[in-house]
Motif scaffolding. Sequence first.
Motif, PDB file in Angstrom:
ATOM      1  N   VAL A  46       7.075  16.637 -10.581  1.00  0.00           N
ATOM      2  CA  VAL A  46       7.161  15.576 -11.584  1.00  0.00           C
ATOM      3  C   VAL A  46       6.279  14.423 -11.133  1.00  0.00           C
ATOM      4  O   VAL A  46       6.009  14.253  -9.958  1.00  0.00           O
ATOM      5  CB  VAL A  46       8.612  15.074 -11.760  1.00  0.00           C
ATOM      6  CG1 VAL A  46       9.491  16.137 -12.356  1.00  0.00           C
ATOM      7  CG2 VAL A  46       9.183  14.568 -10.455  1.00  0.00           C
ATOM      8  N   GLU A  47       5.830  13.633 -12.094  1.00  0.00           N
ATOM      9  CA  GLU A  47       5.046  12.444 -11.760  1.00  0.00           C
ATOM     10  C   GLU A  47       5.989  11.373 -11.220  1.00  0.00           C
ATOM     11  O   GLU A  47       7.062  11.137 -11.777  1.00  0.00           O
ATOM     12  CB  GLU A  47       4.328  11.939 -13.004  1.00  0.00           C
ATOM     13  CG  GLU A  47       3.463  10.728 -12.730  1.00  0.00           C
ATOM     14  CD  GLU A  47       2.692  10.288 -13.957  1.00  0.00           C
ATOM     15  OE1 GLU A  47       3.145   9.324 -14.603  1.00  0.00           O
ATOM     16  OE2 GLU A  47       1.669  10.916 -14.258  1.00  0.00           O
ATOM     17  N   ALA A  48       5.583  10.737 -10.139  1.00  0.00           N
ATOM     18  CA  ALA A  48       6.404   9.692  -9.520  1.00  0.00           C
ATOM     19  C   ALA A  48       5.597   8.405  -9.415  1.00  0.00           C
ATOM     20  O   ALA A  48       4.380   8.432  -9.266  1.00  0.00           O
ATOM     21  CB  ALA A  48       6.870  10.140  -8.140  1.00  0.00           C
ATOM     22  N   SER A  49       6.287   7.289  -9.490  1.00  0.00           N
ATOM     23  CA  SER A  49       5.687   5.974  -9.300  1.00  0.00           C
ATOM     24  C   SER A  49       6.393   5.290  -8.139  1.00  0.00           C
ATOM     25  O   SER A  49       7.614   5.149  -8.163  1.00  0.00           O
ATOM     26  CB  SER A  49       5.840   5.120 -10.558  1.00  0.00           C
ATOM     27  OG  SER A  49       5.145   5.703 -11.628  1.00  0.00           O
ATOM     28  N   CYS A  50       5.616   4.881  -7.138  1.00  0.00           N
ATOM     29  CA  CYS A  50       6.174   4.245  -5.942  1.00  0.00           C
ATOM     30  C   CYS A  50       5.710   2.799  -5.877  1.00  0.00           C
ATOM     31  O   CYS A  50       4.531   2.514  -6.044  1.00  0.00           O
ATOM     32  CB  CYS A  50       5.742   4.994  -4.685  1.00  0.00           C
ATOM     33  SG  CYS A  50       6.253   6.724  -4.685  1.00  0.00           S
ATOM     34  N   ARG A  51       6.650   1.879  -5.630  1.00  0.00           N
ATOM     35  CA  ARG A  51       6.334   0.452  -5.620  1.00  0.00           C
ATOM     36  C   ARG A  51       6.473  -0.111  -4.212  1.00  0.00           C
ATOM     37  O   ARG A  51       7.474   0.089  -3.537  1.00  0.00           O
ATOM     38  CB  ARG A  51       7.272  -0.274  -6.573  1.00  0.00           C
ATOM     39  CG  ARG A  51       6.778  -1.660  -6.935  1.00  0.00           C
ATOM     40  CD  ARG A  51       7.559  -2.228  -8.068  1.00  0.00           C
ATOM     41  NE  ARG A  51       8.249  -3.399  -7.552  1.00  0.00           N
ATOM     42  CZ  ARG A  51       9.410  -3.823  -7.965  1.00  0.00           C
ATOM     43  NH1 ARG A  51      10.045  -3.194  -8.891  1.00  0.00           N
ATOM     44  NH2 ARG A  51       9.941  -4.894  -7.441  1.00  0.00           N
ATOM     45  N   LEU A  52       5.437  -0.822  -3.774  1.00  0.00           N
ATOM     46  CA  LEU A  52       5.427  -1.479  -2.473  1.00  0.00           C
ATOM     47  C   LEU A  52       5.213  -2.969  -2.664  1.00  0.00           C
ATOM     48  O   LEU A  52       4.537  -3.385  -3.609  1.00  0.00           O
ATOM     49  CB  LEU A  52       4.306  -0.925  -1.598  1.00  0.00           C
ATOM     50  CG  LEU A  52       4.445   0.521  -1.162  1.00  0.00           C
ATOM     51  CD1 LEU A  52       3.524   1.394  -1.967  1.00  0.00           C
ATOM     52  CD2 LEU A  52       4.137   0.625   0.299  1.00  0.00           C
ATOM     53  N   GLN A  53       5.754  -3.755  -1.737  1.00  0.00           N
ATOM     54  CA  GLN A  53       5.555  -5.195  -1.757  1.00  0.00           C
ATOM     55  C   GLN A  53       5.147  -5.662  -0.368  1.00  0.00           C
ATOM     56  O   GLN A  53       5.695  -5.196   0.629  1.00  0.00           O
ATOM     57  CB  GLN A  53       6.837  -5.929  -2.166  1.00  0.00           C
ATOM     58  CG  GLN A  53       7.238  -5.716  -3.600  1.00  0.00           C
ATOM     59  CD  GLN A  53       8.548  -6.425  -3.924  1.00  0.00           C
ATOM     60  OE1 GLN A  53       9.331  -6.786  -3.045  1.00  0.00           O
ATOM     61  NE2 GLN A  53       8.773  -6.625  -5.217  1.00  0.00           N
ATOM     62  N   ALA A  54       4.195  -6.578  -0.323  1.00  0.00           N
ATOM     63  CA  ALA A  54       3.821  -7.245   0.925  1.00  0.00           C
ATOM     64  C   ALA A  54       4.514  -8.602   0.908  1.00  0.00           C
ATOM     65  O   ALA A  54       4.506  -9.307  -0.100  1.00  0.00           O
ATOM     66  CB  ALA A  54       2.322  -7.417   1.014  1.00  0.00           C
ATOM     67  N   LYS A  55       5.138  -8.964   2.049  1.00  0.00           N
ATOM     68  CA  LYS A  55       5.886 -10.215   2.108  1.00  0.00           C
ATOM     69  C   LYS A  55       5.352 -11.097   3.229  1.00  0.00           C
ATOM     70  O   LYS A  55       4.906 -10.616   4.261  1.00  0.00           O
ATOM     71  CB  LYS A  55       7.367  -9.932   2.326  1.00  0.00           C
ATOM     72  CG  LYS A  55       7.977  -9.205   1.131  1.00  0.00           C
ATOM     73  CD  LYS A  55       9.465  -9.196   1.187  1.00  0.00           C
ATOM     74  CE  LYS A  55       9.997  -8.563  -0.092  1.00  0.00           C
ATOM     75  NZ  LYS A  55      11.446  -8.654  -0.161  1.00  0.00           N
ATOM     76  N   ALA A  56       5.418 -12.386   2.983  1.00  0.00           N
ATOM     77  CA  ALA A  56       4.973 -13.387   3.970  1.00  0.00           C
ATOM     78  C   ALA A  56       6.146 -13.731   4.896  1.00  0.00           C
ATOM     79  O   ALA A  56       7.255 -13.232   4.735  1.00  0.00           O
ATOM     80  CB  ALA A  56       4.472 -14.634   3.251  1.00  0.00           C
ATOM     81  N   ALA A  57       5.880 -14.618   5.854  1.00  0.00           N
ATOM     82  CA  ALA A  57       6.897 -15.018   6.822  1.00  0.00           C
ATOM     83  C   ALA A  57       8.101 -15.682   6.153  1.00  0.00           C
ATOM     84  O   ALA A  57       9.229 -15.581   6.642  1.00  0.00           O
ATOM     85  CB  ALA A  57       6.284 -15.945   7.858  1.00  0.00           C
TER      86      ALA A  57
ATOM     87  N   THR B 276       1.891  -0.603  -7.306  1.00  0.00           N
ATOM     88  CA  THR B 276       2.595   0.602  -7.750  1.00  0.00           C
ATOM     89  C   THR B 276       1.616   1.759  -7.687  1.00  0.00           C
ATOM     90  O   THR B 276       0.546   1.709  -8.295  1.00  0.00           O
ATOM     91  CB  THR B 276       3.133   0.437  -9.183  1.00  0.00           C
ATOM     92  OG1 THR B 276       4.043  -0.672  -9.193  1.00  0.00           O
ATOM     93  CG2 THR B 276       3.855   1.681  -9.650  1.00  0.00           C
ATOM     94  N   VAL B 277       1.988   2.785  -6.939  1.00  0.00           N
ATOM     95  CA  VAL B 277       1.147   3.968  -6.760  1.00  0.00           C
ATOM     96  C   VAL B 277       1.734   5.092  -7.600  1.00  0.00           C
ATOM     97  O   VAL B 277       2.937   5.363  -7.524  1.00  0.00           O
ATOM     98  CB  VAL B 277       1.123   4.397  -5.273  1.00  0.00           C
ATOM     99  CG1 VAL B 277       0.277   5.632  -5.090  1.00  0.00           C
ATOM    100  CG2 VAL B 277       0.641   3.267  -4.404  1.00  0.00           C
ATOM    101  N   THR B 278       0.900   5.743  -8.408  1.00  0.00           N
ATOM    102  CA  THR B 278       1.344   6.867  -9.214  1.00  0.00           C
ATOM    103  C   THR B 278       0.936   8.167  -8.538  1.00  0.00           C
ATOM    104  O   THR B 278      -0.226   8.349  -8.176  1.00  0.00           O
ATOM    105  CB  THR B 278       0.739   6.791 -10.631  1.00  0.00           C
ATOM    106  OG1 THR B 278       1.146   5.551 -11.220  1.00  0.00           O
ATOM    107  CG2 THR B 278       1.211   7.936 -11.504  1.00  0.00           C
TER     108      THR B 278
END
Length: 142
Positions: free
Chosen positions: A82-93, A102-104
């Motif tokens: 199945v097609e999946a969507s993965c979400r990442l976040q970069a955070k500061a201090a 979001t990577v598909t």
Amino acid sequence: MTESSPAGPPTDLDARYGRGRRPWRPVVVGVVALVVLTGLVWLGWAAWVQSNPPVTSRLQGFEVVSPTTAKATIAVDRSKSVEASCRLQAKAADFSIVGELTVTIPADSPRHQSLPVTLTTQRSATSVVLIGCTTADAHRPR
């Protein structure tokens, strides 16, 4: 007048009109058992569905390359194609989000894979967080 036996109510009235009420305890016990059984079946089904999601993911590692770039590696496992969507976040201090991506993952890609991802950030990141992956049928990130 009717005679009553010493052990209980008059027998000729029982013969004429039948016994009093039907016993209610078996009906109540049956209803309670049915409700409990239905609840257990639902609980088993819910546990099975939640323990076998169509996609799971984990963050294998990250590296802050520059004040505007962070790289991460995620592992994605899918139980079916199945097609999946993965979400990442970069955070500061200060824990504010300074970059998001979001990577598909197409349905025809390998079911178990490790993906390198590059996030562009607004300012220097100190960490990368994988929110999770979703599919069209499973909206809860895993």
